[in-house]
Write an enzyme that holds these catalytic residues in place. Sequence first.
Site, PDB file in Angstrom:
ATOM      1  CB  CYS A  77      -0.981  -0.024   1.169  1.00 47.68           C
ATOM      2  SG  CYS A  77      -2.322   1.167   0.965  1.00 47.68           S
ATOM      3  CG  HIS A 176      -4.293  -3.205   2.748  1.00 50.89           C
ATOM      4  ND1 HIS A 176      -3.246  -2.779   3.523  1.00 50.89           N
ATOM      5  CD2 HIS A 176      -4.895  -2.082   2.290  1.00 50.89           C
ATOM      6  CE1 HIS A 176      -3.215  -1.468   3.540  1.00 50.89           C
ATOM      7  NE2 HIS A 176      -4.198  -1.010   2.800  1.00 50.89           N
ATOM      8  CD  GLU A 178      -2.319  -5.842   5.142  1.00 51.85           C
ATOM      9  OE1 GLU A 178      -1.830  -6.252   4.060  1.00 51.85           O
ATOM     10  OE2 GLU A 178      -2.455  -4.645   5.420  1.00 51.85           O
TER      11      GLU A 178
END
Lengths: 194, 251
Positions: A77, A176, A178
Site C-alpha cells: 500500500c 492489502h 493481509e
Amino acid sequence: MRVAIIKYNAGNIQSVSFALERLGVDFSITEDSEEIQRAEKVIFPGVGEASTTMNYLKSRNLDRIIVSLRQPVLGICLGMQLMCKYSEENNTECLGVFPEEVKRFLPLRDMKVPHMGWNNLLLKDGWLDPAINCLYAYFVHSYYVPVNPFTSAVTEYINPFSAALHHKNFYAVQFHPEKSAVAGELVLKSFLNL
Amino acid sequence: MLTKRIIPCLDIKDGRTVKGVNFINIRDAGDPVELGAEYARQGADELVFLDISATNEERKTLADLVRDIARHINIPFTVGGGITSVGDVAPLLEAGADKVSVNSSAVKNPALIDELSKAFGSQCIVLAIDARKMENQWIVHTHGGKKPSDKKLFSWAKEGQERGAGEILFTSMDHDGTKMGFANDPLEKLHNSLSIPVIASGGAGEMGHFIDAFLIGKADAALAASIFHFGEIKIPELKQYLHRRNINVRM
C-alpha cells in the site's frame, strides 16, 4: 525463514504480522538496521500519509537502509507508493526504487475516491502465483501508480493502475494482502517463496 | 471492477455475541472470533462488530477481543460502540481493526469526526447514522435508536463527510427488523448527495432486497445481521444470486 517487518508509524503492522503468523512464518518487527539487513525477506508495510511517513523514515535512516537492501523486499500500500520516485500526495520525494510517479485519482462520474473495497487483479508475467489472476483483493487508497514497465498486476478503477510492481529485488502491492482473504495469502506466499 | 460488499454485523456484549447464531459447524455460537472467521470463509467482504455493552467496565476488554479477531480473520473489519475520543480509537486500530464507527457520540460532539479523521485518516472512520421518518423528515436518533436528536439524516451525513468521515453506515429504523427491504429512497438520495461510500442497513429479508439496495438505493455495500445469523440467507448463495443478476460481487 526469517522475515523482518520494518517497524515505523504504519497503521497495518499488527495485521501484517497476524497474516504472517497465520502462514506459520518466523518474523520480527524491527527498526534495527542490522536486523533488517540480516533478514532473508523484508516487508515494508504502510498505511498513512506520504510526506510525514517519508520524514519519519528519514529521521531514522530507514530510507537509506531500504534502498540498499539486496534480499527480496515487499512494499504494501503506502509502502509501495513510497518505493516510487515521487508522490503527488503533498509533493513528496520518495525512495525511487521504482522510477515512477504516484498520482491522485481524479473522481469520475459516481466513482468515489478513495478506491475502497474488493477489486480484481489481472496478472502480467511475473512473480505472482498464476492462480491469483482475476481474484479479488482489498484496496483502500486515494493515490495510484500508473501502469508502467514494472507493473506485474493491473486493476481498473477510474483508470487502469498498477496493483503490483517488481524491479530487481523489490516487489510491491497496492492492495492489502493481509486483509485479502485467500487471494492475499497467495500473494504473501508468492513473495515468501521467491 | 470494484465490487458491491456484503457485510454481516455482530453485536457484542461482554466479549460475547448477543443474538443467537445457528451455524451448525460452529462449536461456540457466542464466540465472535469463531463466528467472524466462519463468515470470512463463507465469503463475507467485511465484518462489523458492534459493542453494545452498557458500561465502560464491560467494554474494557474490547481491545483484547479486537486483537483476537484480527489474529484469526483475513478480511477487513469495523469496530463500533462507545467510542467517544481519539484515545478510545488508537488501541482498537493498533490491535488490528481496520475501521471504527461512531454514532451517538458524534451527534453529541460532531468535532469528534474531525479529530478522528485527522488522527487516523478518513478511510478508517465510519459515521453510523440511525434515522426514522417523522412528519416527512428523516430524524437522526441516538442511543441505539431510542432518542431523537435535532439532526436530519441528509444534512448530518453531508456534515459528517465534510468533517472527514470516510463512509456512512445508514440504518433506517423504520425498516430495521421488518424484513421488507432496505430504505432505498433515502439511500439513493444519500448516494446522490455524497462522495463517500454508503452502507445500507436495516430491512433485509430476502435476496432480492440486496439487488434493490444496490440498483435502486445505489448502495456501495449492504449490512445485515439476523438473516445471516439464522441462516435465512446464506452468503455464498446470496453472492451467486447477485452475480447471476449482473451485480458485481467478489466470488
